[in-house]
Design an enzyme around this catalytic site. Sequence first.
Site, PDB file in Angstrom:
ATOM      1  N   ASN A   1       0.833  -1.197   0.000  1.00 57.96           N
ATOM      2  CA  ASN A   1       0.000   0.000   0.000  1.00 57.96           C
ATOM      3  C   ASN A   1       0.873   1.254   0.000  1.00 57.96           C
ATOM      4  OD1 ASN A   1       0.583  -0.896   2.655  1.00 57.96           O
ATOM      5  ND2 ASN A   1      -1.112   0.248   3.536  1.00 57.96           N
TER       6      ASN A   1
ATOM      7  N   GLU B   1       0.371   5.183   0.734  1.00 57.90           N
ATOM      8  CA  GLU B   1      -0.568   6.184   1.267  1.00 57.90           C
ATOM      9  C   GLU B   1      -0.182   7.598   0.853  1.00 57.90           C
ATOM     10  OE1 GLU B   1      -0.949   5.346   5.483  1.00 57.90           O
ATOM     11  OE2 GLU B   1      -2.280   3.657   5.017  1.00 57.90           O
TER      12      GLU B   1
ATOM     13  N   CYS C   1      -4.190   0.830  -2.590  1.00 58.33           N
ATOM     14  CA  CYS C   1      -4.029  -0.435  -1.858  1.00 58.33           C
ATOM     15  C   CYS C   1      -2.942  -1.312  -2.499  1.00 58.33           C
ATOM     16  CB  CYS C   1      -5.321  -1.234  -1.880  1.00 58.33           C
ATOM     17  SG  CYS C   1      -6.684  -0.472  -1.005  1.00 58.33           S
TER      18      CYS C   1
ATOM     19  N   GLU D   1      -3.035  -4.430  -3.283  1.00 55.26           N
ATOM     20  CA  GLU D   1      -3.539  -5.296  -4.355  1.00 55.26           C
ATOM     21  C   GLU D   1      -3.525  -4.577  -5.694  1.00 55.26           C
ATOM     22  OE1 GLU D   1      -4.843  -4.700  -1.385  1.00 55.26           O
ATOM     23  OE2 GLU D   1      -6.395  -6.149  -0.849  1.00 55.26           O
TER      24      GLU D   1
ATOM     25  N   CYS E   1     -10.581  -4.557  -0.387  1.00 56.04           N
ATOM     26  CA  CYS E   1     -11.647  -3.544  -0.417  1.00 56.04           C
ATOM     27  C   CYS E   1     -12.431  -3.649  -1.728  1.00 56.04           C
ATOM     28  CB  CYS E   1     -11.064  -2.143  -0.239  1.00 56.04           C
ATOM     29  SG  CYS E   1     -10.405  -1.441  -1.768  1.00 56.04           S
TER      30      CYS E   1
ATOM     31  N   CYS F   1     -10.599  -2.718  -5.063  1.00 57.68           N
ATOM     32  CA  CYS F   1      -9.665  -3.770  -5.473  1.00 57.68           C
ATOM     33  C   CYS F   1     -10.423  -4.963  -6.059  1.00 57.68           C
ATOM     34  CB  CYS F   1      -8.790  -4.206  -4.302  1.00 57.68           C
ATOM     35  SG  CYS F   1      -7.594  -2.948  -3.844  1.00 57.68           S
TER      36      CYS F   1
HETATM   37  N1  THU Z   1      -5.346  -1.471   2.330  1.00 59.64           N
HETATM   38  C1  THU Z   1      -4.756  -2.287   1.411  1.00 59.64           C
HETATM   39  O1  THU Z   1      -3.652  -2.011   0.940  1.00 59.64           O
HETATM   40  N2  THU Z   1      -5.418  -3.409   1.057  1.00 59.64           N
HETATM   41  C2  THU Z   1      -6.570  -3.848   1.622  1.00 59.64           C
HETATM   42  O2  THU Z   1      -7.070  -4.905   1.261  1.00 59.64           O
HETATM   43  C3  THU Z   1      -7.209  -3.053   2.674  1.00 59.64           C
HETATM   44  C4  THU Z   1      -6.660  -1.698   2.888  1.00 59.64           C
HETATM   45  C5  THU Z   1      -4.591  -0.299   2.790  1.00 59.64           C
HETATM   46  C6  THU Z   1      -5.038   1.028   2.282  1.00 59.64           C
HETATM   47  C7  THU Z   1      -4.537   1.957   3.368  1.00 59.64           C
HETATM   48  O3  THU Z   1      -3.184   2.257   3.105  1.00 59.64           O
HETATM   49  C8  THU Z   1      -4.583   1.117   4.635  1.00 59.64           C
HETATM   50  O4  THU Z   1      -4.673  -0.225   4.201  1.00 59.64           O
HETATM   51  C9  THU Z   1      -5.756   1.432   5.539  1.00 59.64           C
HETATM   52  O5  THU Z   1      -6.938   1.435   4.833  1.00 59.64           O
END
Ligand code: THU
Length: 140
Positions: free
Chosen positions: A45, A47, A56, A58, A89, A92
């Site tokens: 991920n 941010e 994310c 994925e 999510c 994704c």
């Molecule tokens: N996140 C992912 O990378 N994948 C997921 O399946 C769920 C959420 C990340 C996005 C963000 O950086 C952090 O988790 C909190 O939402």
Amino acid sequence: MSPAQMEHLVAKALEARRLAYAPCSGFAVGAAVLAASGRIYTGCNVENASSGATVCAERVAILKAISEGERELVALAVAAETEGVCPPCGICRQTMIEFGPQMLVIMADLAGRREVRTAEQLLPLPFTRTRMRAEGSHAD
Ligand code: THU
């Protein structure tokens, strides 16, 4: 896909997780995608201070694969430190459907839990290109 192949993909996701850029949530996620070519692409991920710009793990892995010329994805592993496994999510899930409705999604936590579903099990009744009826000047 054998259990050993699945574990290999989870190991790649765990490795990618270590590179997570998550200064906002502190929640590190890793992903690894197996493409039809046999190649594996990883992602973490990424941010952003403007939270809508966060991507994310994925989708990072999937977009890396597609931008390298892959068009069909066979499996994806996602790993995080969660209560139970880490389910992807909604955005994704939609991205997975585009490139492999039948792809195996292996959801993993750090305690050894694993759950496996297909992308279409995770997103029933998906919106897809085949549902669109083009109209007007954009139709061809
Ligand atoms: N996140 C992912 O990378 N994948 C997921 O399946 C769920 C959420 C990340 C996005 C963000 O950086 C952090 O988790 C909190 O939402």
